[in-house]
Design a protein around this motif. Structure first.
Motif, mmCIF file in Angstrom:
data_model
loop_
_atom_site.group_PDB
_atom_site.id
_atom_site.type_symbol
_atom_site.label_atom_id
_atom_site.label_comp_id
_atom_site.label_asym_id
_atom_site.label_seq_id
_atom_site.Cartn_x
_atom_site.Cartn_y
_atom_site.Cartn_z
ATOM 1 N N VAL A 72 51.310 103.612 45.000
ATOM 2 C CA VAL A 72 52.092 104.051 43.840
ATOM 3 C C VAL A 72 52.088 102.963 42.765
ATOM 4 O O VAL A 72 51.718 101.815 43.030
ATOM 5 N N SER A 73 52.524 103.333 41.576
ATOM 6 C CA SER A 73 52.678 102.343 40.511
ATOM 7 C C SER A 73 53.879 101.453 40.829
ATOM 8 O O SER A 73 54.787 101.864 41.560
ATOM 9 N N VAL A 148 43.084 98.908 47.601
ATOM 10 C CA VAL A 148 43.875 98.527 46.424
ATOM 11 C C VAL A 148 44.241 97.046 46.428
ATOM 12 O O VAL A 148 45.188 96.635 45.755
ATOM 13 N N ALA A 149 43.471 96.238 47.165
ATOM 14 C CA ALA A 149 43.807 94.812 47.282
ATOM 15 C C ALA A 149 43.876 94.128 45.923
ATOM 16 O O ALA A 149 44.822 93.378 45.639
ATOM 17 N N GLU A 150 42.892 94.377 45.069
ATOM 18 C CA GLU A 150 42.867 93.729 43.759
ATOM 19 C C GLU A 150 43.959 94.268 42.846
ATOM 20 O O GLU A 150 44.618 93.506 42.131
ATOM 21 N N ARG A 153 47.234 92.798 43.894
ATOM 22 C CA ARG A 153 47.306 91.384 43.493
ATOM 23 C C ARG A 153 47.595 91.246 41.998
ATOM 24 O O ARG A 153 48.320 90.339 41.567
ATOM 25 N N ASN A 154 47.058 92.192 41.203
ATOM 26 C CA ASN A 154 47.250 92.146 39.750
ATOM 27 C C ASN A 154 48.497 92.887 39.283
ATOM 28 O O ASN A 154 48.750 92.979 38.080
ATOM 29 N N GLY A 155 49.274 93.423 40.226
ATOM 30 C CA GLY A 155 50.509 94.104 39.863
ATOM 31 C C GLY A 155 50.322 95.474 39.252
ATOM 32 O O GLY A 155 51.218 95.998 38.589
ATOM 33 N N VAL A 156 49.166 96.091 39.480
ATOM 34 C CA VAL A 156 48.871 97.404 38.904
ATOM 35 C C VAL A 156 49.304 98.524 39.841
ATOM 36 O O VAL A 156 49.754 99.580 39.406
#
Length: 202
Positions: A72-73, A148-150, A153-156
């Motif tokens: 989810v966001s 969704v690891a990246e 990590r980027n808070g997306v």
């Protein structure tokens, strides 16, 4: 596979290439059966995929059951939860992988076994599309933390574990062809990928 090629693999390859600039790395996105055949034909050194079939000619270098979770966001009402029951997803627009994809069956069967009747709001045959839909709405995609690891990590995006045991296995494996003279570069890159995968798993 799509989600891996859009995140953890290129990042690892980029770091590896900075230390070994004379090496050429080719990344190809394929279906599972094509990954297996390409390895067997000697046209690739390594294969990284979910739910690979058992093939005697392939050697498994690393594998892990990477259960699907709710993606989810960060603004989503469920984003702050450490884990949730599958039923908590029901009120929100659901983003399913398209029917030909293996994870569609894993998720659809989980809801059916839990006795929860749902109709997905979105069907997508692209992991990248599923991630974009989740980040741009209050929808819930069902993917692994490795997909969704990246983004996490980027808070997306946020990965939330699902507690229900009805979620089937989703095994991620790094494999190579057995009894082949594997070059030093392929061996070193495999070790780099394994370190990155273990980092996500922790």
């Amino acid at each position: 596979m799509g989600g891996l090629a859009g995140g953890i693999v290129p990042k690892t390859a980029a770091h590896f290439a900075t230390r070994h600039p004379r090496l050429k790395i080719t990344i190809r996105v394929m279906f599972v059966h094509d990954i297996v055949q390409t390895l067997l034909d000697g046209k690739a050194d390594l294969g990284l995929a979910f739910n690979l079939p058992s093939v005697p000619q392939l050697e498994t270098l690393w594998k892990m059951d990477t259960r699907l979770g709710a993606v989810v966001s960060p603004e989503h009402p469920l984003a702050g939860q450490e884990s949730i029951p599958l039923s908590a997803c029901q009120p929100y627009p659901l983003i399913f992988a398209d029917k030909p994809m293996l994870i569609h069956g894993i998720v659809a069967n989980a809801f059916a076994e839990a006795g929860i009747s749902v109709e997905p709001a979105f069907l997508a045959n692209s992991i990248e599309a599923m991630k974009s839909l989740a980040s741009a709405s209050d929808g819930i995609a069902f993917l692994s933390r490795f997909d969704v690891a990246e983004e996490q990590r980027n808070g997306v995006l946020t990965y939330v574990q699902i507690r229900d045991r009805t979620i089937g296995k989703n095994v991620l494996s790094l494999v190579q062809r057995e009894k082949r003279n594997h070059g030093l570069a392929a061996t070193m890159f495999a070790e780099e990928i394994i370190r990155a995968l273990r980092g996500v798993a922790e």
